[in-house]
Design a protein around this motif. Structure first.
Motif, PDB file in Angstrom:
ATOM      1  N   ASP A 199      13.294  25.721  88.784  1.00 30.95           N
ATOM      2  CA  ASP A 199      12.929  24.345  88.462  1.00 30.95           C
ATOM      3  C   ASP A 199      11.608  24.281  87.705  1.00 30.95           C
ATOM      4  N   VAL A 200      11.594  23.458  86.654  1.00 29.16           N
ATOM      5  CA  VAL A 200      10.424  23.319  85.791  1.00 29.16           C
ATOM      6  C   VAL A 200       9.915  21.878  85.902  1.00 29.16           C
ATOM      7  N   ASP A 201       8.595  21.719  86.089  1.00 28.03           N
ATOM      8  CA  ASP A 201       8.013  20.374  86.184  1.00 28.03           C
ATOM      9  C   ASP A 201       7.914  19.708  84.820  1.00 28.03           C
ATOM     10  N   ASN A 202       7.390  20.467  83.850  1.00 28.93           N
ATOM     11  CA  ASN A 202       7.166  19.917  82.513  1.00 28.93           C
ATOM     12  C   ASN A 202       7.599  20.936  81.471  1.00 28.93           C
ATOM     13  N   PRO A 203       8.742  20.721  80.805  1.00 26.81           N
ATOM     14  CA  PRO A 203       9.254  21.714  79.855  1.00 26.81           C
ATOM     15  C   PRO A 203       8.663  21.603  78.446  1.00 26.81           C
ATOM     16  N   LEU A 204       7.785  20.656  78.216  1.00 24.39           N
ATOM     17  CA  LEU A 204       7.249  20.434  76.873  1.00 24.39           C
ATOM     18  C   LEU A 204       6.581  21.696  76.325  1.00 24.39           C
ATOM     19  N   ASN A 205       6.969  22.075  75.090  1.00 20.84           N
ATOM     20  CA  ASN A 205       6.435  23.230  74.354  1.00 20.84           C
ATOM     21  C   ASN A 205       6.864  24.580  74.924  1.00 20.84           C
ATOM     22  N   MET A 206       7.809  24.569  75.883  1.00 21.98           N
ATOM     23  CA  MET A 206       8.335  25.832  76.386  1.00 21.98           C
ATOM     24  C   MET A 206       9.395  26.377  75.425  1.00 21.98           C
ATOM     25  N   ASN A 207       9.603  27.688  75.466  1.00 22.07           N
ATOM     26  CA  ASN A 207      10.624  28.335  74.638  1.00 22.07           C
ATOM     27  C   ASN A 207      11.925  28.445  75.430  1.00 22.07           C
ATOM     28  N   GLY A 208      13.026  28.186  74.763  1.00 20.64           N
ATOM     29  CA  GLY A 208      14.325  28.278  75.423  1.00 20.64           C
ATOM     30  C   GLY A 208      15.445  27.876  74.481  1.00 20.64           C
ATOM     31  N   ALA A 209      16.658  28.187  74.904  1.00 21.59           N
ATOM     32  CA  ALA A 209      17.827  27.837  74.097  1.00 21.59           C
ATOM     33  C   ALA A 209      18.581  26.639  74.670  1.00 21.59           C
ATOM     34  N   ARG A 210      18.359  26.339  75.967  1.00 19.51           N
ATOM     35  CA  ARG A 210      19.092  25.249  76.608  1.00 19.51           C
ATOM     36  C   ARG A 210      18.183  24.538  77.616  1.00 19.51           C
ATOM     37  N   LEU A 211      18.249  23.215  77.611  1.00 20.00           N
ATOM     38  CA  LEU A 211      17.446  22.401  78.509  1.00 20.00           C
ATOM     39  C   LEU A 211      18.369  21.554  79.388  1.00 20.00           C
ATOM     40  N   GLU A 212      18.140  21.613  80.708  1.00 23.94           N
ATOM     41  CA  GLU A 212      18.916  20.811  81.654  1.00 23.94           C
ATOM     42  C   GLU A 212      17.975  19.918  82.471  1.00 23.94           C
ATOM     43  N   VAL A 213      18.511  18.808  82.995  1.00 24.51           N
ATOM     44  CA  VAL A 213      17.711  17.918  83.815  1.00 24.51           C
ATOM     45  C   VAL A 213      18.573  17.289  84.902  1.00 24.51           C
ATOM     46  N   SER A 214      17.967  17.122  86.069  1.00 25.17           N
ATOM     47  CA  SER A 214      18.571  16.347  87.155  1.00 25.17           C
ATOM     48  C   SER A 214      17.723  15.091  87.304  1.00 25.17           C
ATOM     49  N   VAL A 215      18.350  13.905  87.324  1.00 27.97           N
ATOM     50  CA  VAL A 215      17.599  12.651  87.307  1.00 27.97           C
ATOM     51  C   VAL A 215      18.006  11.749  88.469  1.00 27.97           C
ATOM     52  N   TYR A 216      17.063  10.875  88.827  1.00 33.05           N
ATOM     53  CA  TYR A 216      17.332   9.787  89.768  1.00 33.05           C
ATOM     54  C   TYR A 216      17.281   8.489  88.975  1.00 33.05           C
ATOM     55  N   ILE A 217      18.379   7.749  88.984  1.00 30.83           N
ATOM     56  CA  ILE A 217      18.501   6.534  88.178  1.00 30.83           C
ATOM     57  C   ILE A 217      18.440   5.312  89.092  1.00 30.83           C
ATOM     58  N   VAL A 218      17.535   4.395  88.781  1.00 29.06           N
ATOM     59  CA  VAL A 218      17.427   3.131  89.512  1.00 29.06           C
ATOM     60  C   VAL A 218      18.055   2.039  88.664  1.00 29.06           C
ATOM     61  N   THR A 219      19.033   1.330  89.251  1.00 30.16           N
ATOM     62  CA  THR A 219      19.694   0.222  88.554  1.00 30.16           C
ATOM     63  C   THR A 219      19.472  -1.066  89.333  1.00 30.16           C
ATOM     64  N   ALA A 220      19.535  -2.207  88.636  1.00 31.39           N
ATOM     65  CA  ALA A 220      19.321  -3.509  89.274  1.00 31.39           C
ATOM     66  C   ALA A 220      20.358  -4.500  88.770  1.00 31.39           C
ATOM     67  N   LYS A 221      20.678  -5.476  89.601  1.00 33.07           N
ATOM     68  CA  LYS A 221      21.662  -6.492  89.227  1.00 33.07           C
ATOM     69  C   LYS A 221      21.197  -7.264  87.994  1.00 33.07           C
ATOM     70  N   LYS A 222      22.094  -7.396  87.033  1.00 34.01           N
ATOM     71  CA  LYS A 222      21.763  -8.094  85.791  1.00 34.01           C
ATOM     72  C   LYS A 222      21.365  -9.543  86.050  1.00 34.01           C
ATOM     73  N   THR A 223      22.082 -10.199  86.960  1.00 30.15           N
ATOM     74  CA  THR A 223      21.797 -11.614  87.229  1.00 30.15           C
ATOM     75  C   THR A 223      20.383 -11.802  87.774  1.00 30.15           C
ATOM     76  N   ALA A 224      19.947 -10.901  88.652  1.00 21.03           N
ATOM     77  CA  ALA A 224      18.600 -11.003  89.217  1.00 21.03           C
ATOM     78  C   ALA A 224      17.534 -10.810  88.137  1.00 21.03           C
ATOM     79  N   LEU A 225      17.756  -9.837  87.240  1.00 27.28           N
ATOM     80  CA  LEU A 225      16.802  -9.595  86.150  1.00 27.28           C
ATOM     81  C   LEU A 225      16.790 -10.759  85.168  1.00 27.28           C
ATOM     82  N   THR A 226      17.964 -11.333  84.911  1.00 26.02           N
ATOM     83  CA  THR A 226      18.057 -12.483  83.998  1.00 26.02           C
ATOM     84  C   THR A 226      17.308 -13.681  84.560  1.00 26.02           C
TER      85      THR A 226
END
Length: 462
Positions: free
Chosen positions: A138-165
């Motif tokens: 696991d890499v914290d910050n891949p910026l400027n690292m050398n490599g052929a392939r970059l992968e990421v695992s993410v946590y996505i926060v979603t909210a109800k459209k009506t509430a945001l509207t």
């Protein structure tokens, strides 16, 4: 220097507005603050757009009294009551062998594309849990690292459209355009956790007036959020109903006599065993109530709240990832004995009751548990050490590169030094003795011979 920011925390009790920007050293500079009682808002949801808009407008007007700076961006905290969190992964090839911000943005957009988002929900955050470069760990910050392939695992926060509207509509009534939304518990965690706590795994519980929101950090990244619809106002309601006393009297009892400790030495010294409280319907009539009964009511509600949080953690399977313990903040954390009760509920897990990191200013004291969310909004928007993520506009938030900014005084001093150097150089030229070397004079007889020879040569050629 950073743009002028308007940060707003819309709570069920108060609306807090702060205008701030970065100074020349990239420290947060508070320009104005305003707090207004909330109307038309319940558990983070807009229930009356007109009343909510008026509360927001009054809070912003109070903050504007001390500054004339034009507001360039607005960030608003949203409740977890209408949000959902999901996981996703993405991967991209690195054509040039060096990972730039372009590849980081691309891989996170790919992770978002791969996620299954419910149509009724909008994106609020796409936060990387970890990156991988080729087959590395696991890499914290891949910026400027050398490599052929970059992968990421993410946590996505979603909210109800009506509430945001509805939120946007309430702000539009006040002629304010929202730039970004930020999840309440996420902002709170940013403001109270230090580097070690966020790295080794911590749970932040924000116990507010109508909701209790919590967020889990590990490896420096957010990876779980949730909420329960219970807060300190429920304690007031319990006291009001069970003691048959008006709501405002119950609130005063909670603030003045609320405690979760079975033995309170201060009360023993003062020999306070009972207090007089007014009755509903006839406030002229008072009744004596034992402090033990009052504290039993408060204890039952707080214990239930903490147990509900524990149940959610156990169901999620992340309870074993909290190596740095649990941090409690928010208005309910002011109750005496909450640390001791939480220690019992969470079975000897390390417990800390914390205030947000204080921002020194002449307007407001941030060293208060009720300031955790609004403080987190400022750190989220203005801290130069922020992490990569996609914001509510699906744009990559880049790290801030601090640059040297020449102040006006420094600039004037530099210009003055240049002028002095020029004047000195001119004086040196004037003081330098003139060169007395003269060119040889040509006699009158020799004048013109040079030209005559030239024409003679030309005539020989033709």
């Amino acid at each position: 220097m950073g743009n002028t920011l308007l940060a707003i925390d819309i709570g069920s009790t108060d609306v807090t507005a702060i205008i701030a920007k970065n100074d020349l050293d990239y420290k947060i500079n508070i320009l104005g603050t305003g707090i207004e009682t909330s109307d038309g808002i319940n558990k983070g949801l807009i229930t009356n757009i007109e009343l909510a808009s008026k509360s927001i407008q009054n809070a912003v007007l109070k903050a504007r009294r001390s500054t004339s700076e034009p507001i360039e961006s607005t960030v608003v905290a949203i409740s977890g009551s209408y949000t959902k969190g999901i996981r996703s992964m993405g991967s991209v090839n690195v054509p040039n062998g060096i990972i730039t911000e372009h590849e980081i943005n691309q891989v996170m957009q790919m992770a978002l594309y791969n996620a299954t988002i419910v149509p009724e929900y909008d994106i609020v955050h796409v936060i990387p849990i970890f990156f991988k470069v080729d087959d590395s760990a696991d890499v914290d910050n891949p910026l400027n690292m050398n490599g052929a392939r970059l992968e990421v695992s993410v946590y996505i926060v979603t909210a109800k459209k009506t509430a945001l509207t509805n939120l946007r509509s309430a702000f539009k009534e006040s002629n304010i355009e929202i730039t970004n939304f930020v999840l309440n518990s996420y902002a709170t965690a940013i403001s109270v956790l230090d580097e070690q706590q966020s790295k080794f795994g911590s749970l932040v519980i924000n116990m507010g007036s109508t909701t209790t929101e919590f967020a889990c950090y590990k490896g420096g990244s957010l990876f779980y959020t949730d909420f329960i619809p219970v807060g300190s106002n429920h304690i007031t309601n319990d006291l009001s109903v069970m003691l048959h006393t008006p709501h405002n009297a119950a609130e005063l009892i909670k603030i003045k006599y609320g405690s979760l400790l079975s033995n309170n030495s201060e009360d023993d010294q003062l020999t306070i065993k009972k207090i007089k409280i007014p009755r509903i319907g006839d406030e002229q009539v008072t009744e004596e109530i034992s402090l033990v009964d009052i504290r039993n009511i408060i204890h039952a509600r707080v214990e239930e709240t903490l147990l509900l949080v524990k149940q959610k953690l156990n169901r999620s399977g992340i309870a074993d990832n909290l190596d740095a313990g649990i941090v409690i903040t928010g208005g309910m954390s002011r109750l005496k004995g909450i640390k001791e009760l939480a220690t019992l509920v969470f079975e000897n897990q390390p417990i800390k009751v914390a205030n947000p990191r204080n921002i020194k200013n002449g307007y407001m004291n941030f060293d208060d548990p009720t300031m955790s969310t609004i403080s987190g909004l400022l750190f989220y928007s203005l801290d130069k050490n922020r992490n990569f993520e996609l914001d509510s506009n699906k744009k990559l938030r880049r790290k801030v590169i601090k640059q040297k900014i020449i102040q006006k005084e420094e600039l004037k001093e530099a210009q003055q030094n240049i002028r002095q150097a020029e004047q000195k150089a001119n004086m040196d030229i004037k003081l330098k003795p003139e060169d007395t070397t003269q060119l040889p004079k040509i006699s009158k007889t020799d004048k013109g011979k040079g030209m005559a020879k030239f024409w003679n040569k030309v005539s020989e050629w033709f």
